[in-house]
Design an enzyme around this catalytic site. Structure first.
Site, short mmCIF file in Angstrom:
data_model
loop_
_atom_site.label_atom_id
_atom_site.label_comp_id
_atom_site.label_asym_id
_atom_site.label_seq_id
_atom_site.Cartn_x
_atom_site.Cartn_y
_atom_site.Cartn_z
N ARG A 129 -0.81 4.90 -1.20
CA ARG A 129 -1.83 5.91 -0.95
C ARG A 129 -2.55 5.71 0.39
NH1 ARG A 129 -4.53 8.32 -5.07
NH2 ARG A 129 -3.88 6.61 -6.43
N CYS A 148 -0.26 28.97 -15.34
CA CYS A 148 -0.71 29.55 -16.59
C CYS A 148 -1.38 28.51 -17.48
CB CYS A 148 0.48 30.19 -17.30
SG CYS A 148 1.24 31.43 -16.24
N GLU A 149 -2.40 27.85 -16.96
CA GLU A 149 -3.18 26.90 -17.73
C GLU A 149 -4.61 26.94 -17.22
OE1 GLU A 149 -1.85 23.17 -18.70
OE2 GLU A 149 0.27 23.73 -18.69
N PRO A 197 0.82 -1.22 0.00
CA PRO A 197 0.00 0.00 0.00
C PRO A 197 0.86 1.27 0.00
CG PRO A 197 0.10 -0.92 2.21
CD PRO A 197 0.83 -1.88 1.31
C1 LIG Z 1 2.29 2.52 -7.12
C2 LIG Z 1 2.55 1.15 -6.70
C3 LIG Z 1 2.10 0.68 -5.47
C4 LIG Z 1 1.28 1.54 -4.54
O1 LIG Z 1 0.05 1.89 -5.09
P1 LIG Z 1 -1.04 2.64 -4.19
O2 LIG Z 1 -2.18 2.84 -5.10
O3 LIG Z 1 -0.43 3.91 -3.74
O4 LIG Z 1 -1.34 1.74 -3.04
C5 LIG Z 1 2.42 -0.60 -5.10
N1 LIG Z 1 3.14 -1.41 -5.90
C6 LIG Z 1 3.59 -1.01 -7.11
C7 LIG Z 1 4.39 -1.92 -7.94
C8 LIG Z 1 3.30 0.28 -7.55
O5 LIG Z 1 3.73 0.67 -8.76
#
Ligand SMILES: *Cc1c(COP(=O)(O)O)cnc(C)c1O
Length: 444
Positions: free
Chosen positions: A304, A371-372, A302
């Site tokens: 996010r 600037c968009e 995880p």
């Molecule tokens: C980005 C990524 C994650 C984490 O993804 P989240 O959506 O932030 O949980 C885990 N493993 C791999 C290989 C990723 O590229």
């Protein structure tokens, strides 16, 4: 003309459900996070600024470890990384998933144990691989056929590097097309359906310098449903059974990646981690039993879900403009510190800080200073009708994929990151300055 006034009670404007658990209401509509007033933080560190609640990060790590006691929980550093963050993650007993020599070296400098790191990347540079081998990362996840021989060669004749193979299981999931990584036709992984995963596995097994510990998949991001993970498990176990048939090997690990979704606005729901843990574990043991395979140790990654809910972005309102039916509230940051709305159409619920409850609300669009015309932070959100320049605007769920994706657009300078904990604030990353830009620009 602005939209009709709405009263706060009917709008849920005072809903703090997506804010860090430590968020508290102070008088006059002010808020504190981690025991520190947001207005005080804005005065002390300036705006825009990112606030990170250390206890919220740690609490989320503990929720994962409690929900998945048998699994390795590996935090995806690309969501947000700093040296302090690497220390918190290490102290909470998680591993770290990195995608570059840069992330690897920063975490290593913070004292993160390399054997608990996993190196990913669809296009690893020679320096990425060399750094991983030199520092001794725990796993390298093979994402293309060409890197197999390169990793083996760099490992040296006496070396033995643990690797996994990233498989595309053919599962479509995720909050936006640009973050769906589990199907054929995107750049990550090796396809299960066209045989390239099996082919890569055979090649890895043929390299004496590589020890294949298991298969990996990461099907997407901001996934709020358990089912795609269960489908992925069945397909991965199916592949493991075929590998045993053709090569006589079984793998001790299975990495199911991350992608666990969170609520960005009140009323939304994130992925239910307890349900995920229960159903994943059940699916894995049933599928393995049906294929007469030993149950591998689960790895989850995880990013996010650990970092996003712990962050709050602070902006100062610079201008309020009524344009036809729309009200634009322009702030001192924007797509340079948060590209997610422009990239993925991400939606947020910003809040005006320091406005007493009961104010009448208007429908507004919060825009940045770049600037968009696409530099929109939050469209069609309710804000107090009296919003004016100088007001403080806070955006919750800002801890992931904002600072880490920030750019130097318009040379505005990337914002600082401030950690809050038990009533104290400390600067983790300072604001990027004009001096930083001048120093990099060495042309005459
Ligand atoms: C980005 C990524 C994650 C984490 O993804 P989240 O959506 O932030 O949980 C885990 N493993 C791999 C290989 C990723 O590229």
């Amino acid at each position: 003309m602005s939209a009709p006034f709405l009263t706060e009670d009917s709008t849920g404007l005072d809903d703090l459900s997506v804010w860090p658990a430590s968020t508290a209401r102070l008088s006059q509509g002010h808020l504190s996070v981690g025991g520190v007033s947001l207005a005080g933080l804005a005065d002390r560190f300036g705006t825009p600024a990112y606030v990170l609640d250390e206890d919220e990060i740690r609490a989320r790590c503990r929720i994962y470890r409690a929900a998945f006691p048998q699994a390795d929980v590996v935090y995806a550093a690309k969501a947000f990384l700093s040296r302090a963050m690497a220390r918190w993650i290490a102290e909470e007993g998680l591993g770290l998933d990195v995608c570059s020599a840069g992330e690897l070296e920063l975490a290593h400098a913070a004292g993160f144990p390399p054997e608990r790191m996993v190196l990913h990347g669809n296009a690893k540079t020679p320096r990425d691989i060399e750094t991983a081998l030199r520092l001794g990362v725990g796993r390298i996840v093979v994402d293309s056929p060409s890197e197999i021989a390169r990793i083996a060669a760099l490992a040296g004749s006496a070396g033995r590097q643990k690797v996994m193979v990233r498989v595309v299981p053919g599962v479509s999931a995720g909050g936006h097309e640009k973050i769906r990584t589990g199907t054929d036709g995107q750049k990550f992984g090796l396809s299960l359906t066209d045989g390239s995963a099996q082919h890569a596995i055979a090649r890895v097994l043929g390299q004496a310098q590589l020890e294949l510990t298991g298969l990996h998949c990461h099907i997407g991001s901001q996934i709020t449903d358990v089912k795609p993970y269960l489908v992925a498990v069945r397909r991965m176990v199916g592949l493991m059974a075929r590998v045993r048939e053709s090569h006589g090997v079984t793998f001790p690990e299975l990495d199911l990646g991350g992608g666990h979704g969170v609520a960005y606005r009140p009323g939304e729901s994130g992925l239910d981690l307890t349900a995920l843990a229960r159903r994943l574990t059940a699916e894995l043991s049933e599928s393995c039993a049906a294929a007469a395979l030993p149950v591998p140790r689960l790895v989850i990654e995880p990013g996010r879900a650990i970092a996003a809910p712990a962050g709050v972005a602070l902006y100062r309102v610079l201008a309020v403009k009524h344009a036809g039916p729309k009200t634009f509230v322009a702030v001192d940051g924007g797509m340079s510190d948060n590209p997610r709305p422009a990239l993925y159409g991400a939606r947020y619920a910003p809040r005006l800080v320091g406005r007493p409850a009961g104010a009448e609300s208007i429908m507004a669009t919060v825009v940045g200073r770049h600037c968009e015309a696409g530099d929109v932070l939050a469209s069609d959100v309710l804000l107090p009708g009296g919003v004016r320049p100088g007001d403080l605007l806070a955006v919750p769920v800002a801890g992931a994929y904002q600072v880490s994706m920030a750019s130097a657009y318009n040379l505005v300078g990337r914002p600082p990151v401030v950690a809050v904990h038990e009533g104290t604030a400390r600067l983790l990353i300072r604001r990027e300055t004009q001096e930083d830009f001048r120093r990099r620009d060495i042309g005459a």
